[in-house]
Write a protein that holds these residues in place. Structure first.
Motif, PDB file in Angstrom:
ATOM      1  N   TRP A 173       1.427  -0.615   5.881  1.00 40.75           N
ATOM      2  CA  TRP A 173       1.678   0.549   6.748  1.00 40.75           C
ATOM      3  C   TRP A 173       0.370   1.097   7.307  1.00 40.75           C
ATOM      4  O   TRP A 173       0.265   1.385   8.511  1.00 40.75           O
ATOM      5  CB  TRP A 173       2.413   1.626   5.949  1.00 40.75           C
ATOM      6  N   ALA A 174      -0.638   1.214   6.448  1.00 37.17           N
ATOM      7  CA  ALA A 174      -1.929   1.739   6.898  1.00 37.17           C
ATOM      8  C   ALA A 174      -2.546   0.837   7.958  1.00 37.17           C
ATOM      9  O   ALA A 174      -3.111   1.308   8.954  1.00 37.17           O
ATOM     10  CB  ALA A 174      -2.868   1.887   5.704  1.00 37.17           C
ATOM     11  N   ASP A 175      -2.431  -0.461   7.757  1.00 35.82           N
ATOM     12  CA  ASP A 175      -2.978  -1.408   8.727  1.00 35.82           C
ATOM     13  C   ASP A 175      -2.271  -1.248  10.073  1.00 35.82           C
ATOM     14  O   ASP A 175      -2.911  -1.277  11.137  1.00 35.82           O
ATOM     15  CB  ASP A 175      -2.808  -2.829   8.188  1.00 35.82           C
ATOM     16  N   ARG A 176      -0.942  -1.067  10.023  1.00 32.78           N
ATOM     17  CA  ARG A 176      -0.184  -0.891  11.267  1.00 32.78           C
ATOM     18  C   ARG A 176      -0.590   0.385  11.984  1.00 32.78           C
ATOM     19  O   ARG A 176      -0.820   0.384  13.203  1.00 32.78           O
ATOM     20  CB  ARG A 176       1.315  -0.870  10.942  1.00 32.78           C
ATOM     21  N   VAL A 177      -0.710   1.484  11.242  1.00 30.27           N
ATOM     22  CA  VAL A 177      -1.061   2.763  11.856  1.00 30.27           C
ATOM     23  C   VAL A 177      -2.457   2.701  12.469  1.00 30.27           C
ATOM     24  O   VAL A 177      -2.684   3.139  13.605  1.00 30.27           O
ATOM     25  CB  VAL A 177      -0.976   3.901  10.825  1.00 30.27           C
ATOM     26  N   LEU A 178      -3.409   2.154  11.715  1.00 31.60           N
ATOM     27  CA  LEU A 178      -4.794   2.106  12.194  1.00 31.60           C
ATOM     28  C   LEU A 178      -4.978   1.115  13.332  1.00 31.60           C
ATOM     29  O   LEU A 178      -5.985   1.170  14.049  1.00 31.60           O
ATOM     30  CB  LEU A 178      -5.737   1.772  11.033  1.00 31.60           C
ATOM     31  N   SER A 179      -4.016   0.199  13.489  1.00 27.77           N
ATOM     32  CA  SER A 179      -4.077  -0.759  14.598  1.00 27.77           C
ATOM     33  C   SER A 179      -3.386  -0.235  15.849  1.00 27.77           C
ATOM     34  O   SER A 179      -3.257  -0.959  16.830  1.00 27.77           O
ATOM     35  CB  SER A 179      -3.431  -2.093  14.172  1.00 27.77           C
ATOM     36  N   GLY A 180      -2.913   1.017  15.765  1.00 26.67           N
ATOM     37  CA  GLY A 180      -2.270   1.621  16.933  1.00 26.67           C
ATOM     38  C   GLY A 180      -0.783   1.407  16.992  1.00 26.67           C
ATOM     39  O   GLY A 180      -0.149   1.708  18.011  1.00 26.67           O
ATOM     40  N   GLY A 181      -0.189   0.906  15.893  1.00 27.11           N
ATOM     41  CA  GLY A 181       1.239   0.658  15.885  1.00 27.11           C
ATOM     42  C   GLY A 181       2.033   1.916  15.615  1.00 27.11           C
ATOM     43  O   GLY A 181       1.491   3.018  15.447  1.00 27.11           O
ATOM     44  N   LYS A 182       3.361   1.737  15.540  1.00 21.66           N
ATOM     45  CA  LYS A 182       4.253   2.857  15.285  1.00 21.66           C
ATOM     46  C   LYS A 182       3.986   3.416  13.894  1.00 21.66           C
ATOM     47  O   LYS A 182       3.837   2.672  12.930  1.00 21.66           O
ATOM     48  CB  LYS A 182       5.699   2.388  15.407  1.00 21.66           C
ATOM     49  N   VAL A 183       3.944   4.739  13.781  1.00 21.92           N
ATOM     50  CA  VAL A 183       3.633   5.358  12.492  1.00 21.92           C
ATOM     51  C   VAL A 183       4.791   5.175  11.515  1.00 21.92           C
ATOM     52  O   VAL A 183       4.659   4.523  10.485  1.00 21.92           O
ATOM     53  CB  VAL A 183       3.301   6.857  12.669  1.00 21.92           C
ATOM     54  N   GLY A 184       5.946   5.728  11.805  1.00 16.93           N
ATOM     55  CA  GLY A 184       7.094   5.564  10.941  1.00 16.93           C
ATOM     56  C   GLY A 184       6.793   5.978   9.505  1.00 16.93           C
ATOM     57  O   GLY A 184       6.013   6.902   9.252  1.00 16.93           O
TER      58      GLY A 184
ATOM     59  N   VAL B 279      -4.835   4.511  -2.738  1.00 17.17           N
ATOM     60  CA  VAL B 279      -6.065   3.987  -2.149  1.00 17.17           C
ATOM     61  C   VAL B 279      -5.901   2.485  -1.980  1.00 17.17           C
ATOM     62  O   VAL B 279      -5.608   1.771  -2.949  1.00 17.17           O
ATOM     63  CB  VAL B 279      -7.281   4.314  -3.032  1.00 17.17           C
ATOM     64  N   VAL B 280      -6.069   1.999  -0.758  1.00 17.46           N
ATOM     65  CA  VAL B 280      -5.817   0.588  -0.461  1.00 17.46           C
ATOM     66  C   VAL B 280      -6.954   0.010   0.374  1.00 17.46           C
ATOM     67  O   VAL B 280      -7.734   0.744   0.996  1.00 17.46           O
ATOM     68  CB  VAL B 280      -4.481   0.404   0.295  1.00 17.46           C
ATOM     69  N   GLY B 281      -7.023  -1.310   0.390  1.00 20.30           N
ATOM     70  CA  GLY B 281      -7.980  -2.013   1.237  1.00 20.30           C
ATOM     71  C   GLY B 281      -7.294  -2.527   2.488  1.00 20.30           C
ATOM     72  O   GLY B 281      -6.201  -3.094   2.414  1.00 20.30           O
ATOM     73  N   VAL B 282      -7.915  -2.319   3.633  1.00 21.23           N
ATOM     74  CA  VAL B 282      -7.357  -2.767   4.909  1.00 21.23           C
ATOM     75  C   VAL B 282      -8.381  -3.649   5.600  1.00 21.23           C
ATOM     76  O   VAL B 282      -9.563  -3.292   5.694  1.00 21.23           O
ATOM     77  CB  VAL B 282      -6.993  -1.567   5.811  1.00 21.23           C
ATOM     78  N   GLY B 283      -7.923  -4.804   6.085  1.00 20.80           N
ATOM     79  CA  GLY B 283      -8.820  -5.713   6.781  1.00 20.80           C
ATOM     80  C   GLY B 283      -9.029  -7.002   6.013  1.00 20.80           C
ATOM     81  O   GLY B 283      -8.406  -7.233   4.967  1.00 20.80           O
ATOM     82  N   PRO B 284      -9.915  -7.869   6.504  1.00 23.75           N
ATOM     83  CA  PRO B 284     -10.155  -9.168   5.860  1.00 23.75           C
ATOM     84  C   PRO B 284     -10.748  -9.003   4.457  1.00 23.75           C
ATOM     85  O   PRO B 284     -11.588  -8.127   4.226  1.00 23.75           O
ATOM     86  CB  PRO B 284     -11.157  -9.856   6.806  1.00 23.75           C
ATOM     87  N   ARG B 285     -10.295  -9.836   3.516  1.00 23.07           N
ATOM     88  CA  ARG B 285     -10.828  -9.797   2.159  1.00 23.07           C
ATOM     89  C   ARG B 285     -12.334 -10.056   2.182  1.00 23.07           C
ATOM     90  O   ARG B 285     -12.811 -10.965   2.850  1.00 23.07           O
ATOM     91  CB  ARG B 285     -10.139 -10.851   1.296  1.00 23.07           C
TER      92      ARG B 285
ATOM     93  N   GLY C  67       4.538  19.911   5.751  1.00 25.24           N
ATOM     94  CA  GLY C  67       3.210  19.362   5.584  1.00 25.24           C
ATOM     95  C   GLY C  67       2.715  18.759   6.880  1.00 25.24           C
ATOM     96  O   GLY C  67       3.396  18.794   7.911  1.00 25.24           O
ATOM     97  N   PRO C  68       1.521  18.174   6.867  1.00 27.89           N
ATOM     98  CA  PRO C  68       0.976  17.545   8.075  1.00 27.89           C
ATOM     99  C   PRO C  68       1.876  16.405   8.554  1.00 27.89           C
ATOM    100  O   PRO C  68       2.572  15.771   7.760  1.00 27.89           O
ATOM    101  CB  PRO C  68      -0.383  17.015   7.610  1.00 27.89           C
ATOM    102  N   ARG C  69       1.855  16.157   9.856  1.00 29.95           N
ATOM    103  CA  ARG C  69       2.640  15.056  10.405  1.00 29.95           C
ATOM    104  C   ARG C  69       2.083  13.725   9.924  1.00 29.95           C
ATOM    105  O   ARG C  69       0.864  13.563   9.772  1.00 29.95           O
ATOM    106  CB  ARG C  69       2.605  15.101  11.927  1.00 29.95           C
ATOM    107  N   PRO C  70       2.960  12.737   9.669  1.00 32.13           N
ATOM    108  CA  PRO C  70       2.480  11.416   9.246  1.00 32.13           C
ATOM    109  C   PRO C  70       1.522  10.832  10.276  1.00 32.13           C
ATOM    110  O   PRO C  70       1.694  11.006  11.485  1.00 32.13           O
ATOM    111  CB  PRO C  70       3.765  10.591   9.151  1.00 32.13           C
ATOM    112  N   GLY C  71       0.519  10.135   9.769  1.00 27.38           N
ATOM    113  CA  GLY C  71      -0.500   9.538  10.621  1.00 27.38           C
ATOM    114  C   GLY C  71      -1.871   9.931  10.129  1.00 27.38           C
ATOM    115  O   GLY C  71      -2.084  10.090   8.914  1.00 27.38           O
TER     116      GLY C  71
END
Length: 956
Positions: A943-954, A868-874, A893-897
């Motif tokens: 990684w979560a920030d990248r995925v949620l911003s529309g970046g490459k999942v990886g 469980v992580v925080g994403v976005g401005p503090r 299992g489910p695909r990453p993303g």
């Protein structure tokens, strides 16, 4: 080419580019009376700003930049001191930082020709300037003296106003040299990366070799801005365009860069250079400096290498050192230098900074980590209060044929008796002393757990050497960083470790474990072997190395004993310093808490506890497994080791136990009978799920199951047994319809023995209040876990700031350690861990610790692990759950993303009342190597920030 003179100017008037972070109000033009007449310096001086605010300085920091920077280097420090002063938050410091002559916006001197290598040699007056008028080291020291006189800083210092010096690069040489010659004026000295002595047997650092090459010197430093560009490219991370332009601003043309070339030409690369005698005088004055000293160091510096840091520490044994492992040459740009400088300067003011007495010994401690008197044993003699020496059982049982060691991971699985172990330890200690090892020497042990490591370890401890243990789980890069930070005098290893030491150019003389063929020993730089020492000194009775007066040295409880490295799961691994007394207290606590009695047998699947076997009087049994992969421990390996060592205690991480359970089908009736003789199972390093406990209990039916809580800084703090965990996991009973609130996180039990645990509540911005609570006041309060124990660390090694911040509490006059774990105490006084301080999500509704929702999510079917992580401005972060799905059988299992709808709903329901904004799936939640359990939440958050911003999942 001739370089014309030019007057000093103000940056605000002459800089053609913006100067981010620079306040024009700091600038002043100061005339000084130099050896060749009146000159004018541009000086950063916050004095007027403080005066206009009606604030009186408590002290002055005199800062000197190097080449090719200027006083802009100190802008963050100037801003921090002014801000602190105006807000009334601490001591008020005036910062005075000149641009040296020919540098920055100070006056330019006329030069009849371009600088050339060693141009100072043979000059008419080489002490102050060379034949082309370029300032030499002696001239720059005189210029600084003239500035101090012009500003009246010397008069103020004599009147009791504290004057602290600070330098960087060649400015560090000038600053330290001036401080060494004016100890009557200087209260303390500070420096960033610099050097005051170069060993002629070592090569000049590569970047300087290029700059000093005859054809290149003028071309790279004056005619072009190549040297300047190379320097400003040394940031970690790199400087942005605006900052580079600001550093380049005073050096826009060749006519403005003469001083850069002159500085390089004045580097005394050998005795033939005219500034060489002056540098030797500087080095001698630094070695005689007795006030407090602070070194802030960036190890990624290609110019000022670690050997220069080592030389400074040798000359300044009282120095506090902080290494910023991710920083380099431009340390002032790479990290926040204001915080350590102002914190340390405050200690100078209140008289708690370390000084040196005339005989050259640092007051209070022999370690850079400065362990102070606290609850731990600090007396200089062994007695009932301080405990027993770590090798005491080796002395007591030196005639016993009973087994002391069983090494199932080695080639020889024959049990080693107490008699034989004691004899080998004495022989090796005798051989090490004969080879040159002395009390206080640092010995890096690059040996896998087993009989060789145990013998080497206890031999070093008996000598009074400090063992450095950086395990292979750190990887080559991590081990290299750790060893370079500790800078051992000796490296003891087997061939693979010695090969790494050679290829990575680790410091220290090298010794092998086994005797090597002469060609291989030469190739690895090996001087001797432990096996030869054991053979040549067999039968020797070691009583301690002899001093010059003939008396034997016996390590005292307060002497440093070991530097153990953290796992590196939350950043570069930190060296944790332990004294003999604190390790002895740990051994005593283990004996008392778990009723380990002489004659017990400890089967350790975790290296540090295997090494403690001889100290607690237990047979140490090392199973056949990979030290770097706990999950390689199998049920058969445990049974074989338990049989060979007649084990009564098993210590293994949860990851290791999971694999033991998974491979239990291979066991036969005799194996099960052997495991049935084990009466205590200990597992630490991560939470142990009740289901895993039940499976382990079935394998070890007679054993109590305990899950102790601790860390490298304090290896045993709290403990909980299986019964308590099962009771806490059971559904809470209550009146129908009543909602029972369960505690968040993982319960690690009650404090053990003399351990005290406090909670420092978190504020809305996630920072602790600074007032730790204990007892009922702490019940149910989320905060940082703060502990005090006789066996906790003596300090962090060469991490002065980290150590100072971790031990800033003085509740009840005790020594406390801030763990950076977050959690709470329940009404029964049990500790619940909810994550790490740096991993707390800072939402608009306040801080959210990850441990609670993670534990509930992990209990879901189909979830292997979660983060469980925080994403976005503090302050407005969204809570995101990242799940590692457990595939059923061979199904993928489910695909990453983004997680499937059903899984998302289940995770959100489990995490409640914590609102989860998004649920992501990954193939693997990254964990540390040592425990296979500590989640790298920082990496997951990126990684979560990248995925949620529309970046490459990886993958994370």
């Amino acid at each position: 080419m001739r370089i014309p003179a030019a007057p000093a100017t103000l940056p605000a008037d002459s800089a053609s580019v913006p100067l981010p972070g620079w306040d024009p109000a700091w600038s002043a033009l100061v005339p000084i009376a130099t050896v060749d007449g009146q000159r004018t310096l541009h000086v950063l001086d916050t004095g007027d700003v403080l005066a206009q605010a009606g604030v009186e300085p408590d002290g002055t920091i005199l800062a000197v930049h190097g080449n090719p920077t200027w006083s802009y280097l100190w802008r963050s420090l100037a801003a921090a001191t002014v801000r602190t002063a105006l807000q009334g938050e601490g001591p008020v410091w005036r910062v005075v930082a000149p641009d040296q002559l020919d540098m920055g916006f100070s006056e330019r001197l006329p030069h009849g020709s371009l600088p050339r290598p060693a141009a100072a040699a043979g000059a008419p007056d080489p002490v102050f300037a060379n034949d082309a008028g370029y300032r030499t080291l002696g001239g720059r020291l005189a210029d600084l003296d003239a500035l101090v006189t012009a500003l009246g800083l010397d008069v103020q210092a004599r009147a009791g106003h504290p004057l602290l010096t600070l330098g960087h690069d060649w400015g560090g040489v000038v600053s330290l040299g001036w401080a060494g010659r004016h100890q009557d004026l200087v209260a303390a000295a500070m420096t960033l990366n610099t050097a005051v002595h170069h060993d002629e047997s070592e090569p000049i650092p590569a970047p300087l070799q290029a700059a000093l090459a005859g054809p290149l010197l003028a071309g790279s430093t004056v005619l072009t801005d190549a040297f300047l560009r190379v320097t400003t490219a040394l940031g970690h991370p790199g400087l942005d365009r605006g900052l580079k332009a600001a550093y380049h601003a005073p050096y826009a043309s060749a006519e403005r860069r003469g001083g850069i070339g002159g500085f390089v030409a004045d580097i005394p690369v050998g005795p033939q250079h005219a500034s060489y005698p002056e540098l030797r005088r500087v080095a001698a004055s630094v070695a005689a400096f007795t006030p407090p000293a602070l070194l802030l160091w960036g190890p990624k510096d290609p110019v000022f290498l670690d050997r220069y840091q080592a030389d400074l520490l040798q000359r300044l044994p009282q120095a506090d050192l902080h290494r910023f492992e991710t920083a380099g040459h431009l340390l002032a740009e790479d990290v926040d230098i204001a915080t350590p400088i102002l914190r340390w300067a405050g200690q100078v003011l209140d008289g708690t900074a370390r000084t040196r007495v005339p005989d050259g010994v640092a007051v209070a401690t022999t370690s850079e980590a400065a362990p102070e008197a606290g609850p731990g044993p600090v007396e200089d003699r062994w007695n009932e209060t301080t405990g027993r020496p770590l090798w005491s059982y080796l002395e007591d049982w030196r005639d016993s044929p009973a087994p002391a060691l069983v090494d199932m991971a080695g080639d020889d699985r024959t049990p080693l008796s107490w008699n034989r172990l004691s004899s080998v330890v004495d022989a090796i200690a005798t051989g090490l002393v004969a080879r040159g090892v002395r009390p206080g020497d640092r010995i890096s042990l690059m040996v896998t757990p087993g009989r060789d490591l145990t013998a080497a370890l206890y031999a070093a401890l008996k000598i009074g050497a400090v063992v450095v243990v950086a395990d292979a789980g750190l990887g080559v890069a991590g081990m290299t960083r750790a060893v370079r930070a500790a800078r051992p005098d000796w490296v003891i290893g087997k061939v693979p470790g010695l090969a790494v030491a050679r290829s990575q150019r680790w410091p220290g003389r090298r010794l092998s474990v086994s005797s090597l063929p002469a060609p291989l020993a030469r190739a690895l730089g090996v001087e001797d072997s432990l096996y030869r020492m054991a053979r040549d000194h067999e039968g020797a009775r070691f009583a301690g190395p002899r001093g010059t007066d003939g008396t034997a040295h016996v390590p005292a409880p307060s002497d440093p004993a070991a530097i153990l490295y953290t796992s590196g799961s939350t950043g570069p691994a930190k060296g944790v310093l332990y004294t003999h007394g604190r390790l002895s207290a740990l051994a005593g606590l283990l004996r008392d808490v778990f009723h380990v009695r002489p004659g017990s047998s400890l089967l350790a699947g975790f290296a540090p506890f295997a090494l403690l076997g001889p100290a607690i009087g237990a047979t140490s049994v090392t199973p056949d497994m990979s030290v770097t992969e706990p999950a390689t421990l199998t049920a058969q390996a445990v049974a074989d080791a338990a049989r060979a060592g007649q084990a009564t205690i098993l210590f293994a991480s949860p990851a290791a136990l999971r694999n033991v359970v998974a491979t239990a089908a291979q066991l036969g009736p005799e194996d099960h009978a052997v495991l049935g003789r084990i009466d205590l199972v200990l597992s630490a390093g991560a939470p142990v799920h009740p289901q895993l406990m039940a499976q382990v209990a079935a394998l070890f039916p007679r054993a109590e199951f305990h899950s102790p809580y601790g860390m490298t800084e304090a290896l045993l703090l709290a403990d909980i047994d299986r019964d308590a965990i099962i009771a806490l996991a059971a559904p809470a009973a209550g009146p129908p319809g009543d909602a029972i609130k369960l505690d968040d996180g993982v319960c690690v039990g009650h404090p053990v023995g003399p351990v005290r645990i406090a909670i420092d509540p978190l504020t809305a911005d996630g920072s602790p209040t600074g007032t730790p609570l204990e007892g009922p006041d702490a019940a149910g309060v989320l905060g940082e876990v703060v502990i005090s124990a006789p066996h906790q660390k003596a300090g962090y090694d060469r991490l002065w700031l980290t150590d100072s911040l971790s031990r800033r509490d003085d509740k009840d006059g005790l020594d406390w350690h801030r763990t950076q774990d977050v959690g709470h105490l329940d009404a029964a006084g049990r500790l619940w861990i909810e994550g790490r301080l740096q991993h707390v999500a800072l939402t608009a509704d306040g801080p959210v610790a990850p441990g609670g929702p993670e534990a509930r999510i992990d209990a879901l079917d189909g979830v292997s692990r979660s983060a469980v992580v925080g994403v976005g401005p503090r302050g407005t972060q969204a809570v995101v759950a990242v799940v590692e799905a457990a595939a059923a059988g061979r199904a993928r299992g489910p695909r990453p993303g983004l997680a499937p709808r059903e899984l998302t709903a289940a995770v959100r329901a489990a995490a409640a009342p914590v609102p989860v904004a998004a649920v992501l799936v990954t193939d693997r939640v990254p964990v540390d190597i040592r425990h296979n359990s500590k989640i790298d939440r920082t990496r997951i958050a990126h990684w979560a920030d990248r995925v949620l911003s529309g970046g490459k999942v990886g993958t994370p």
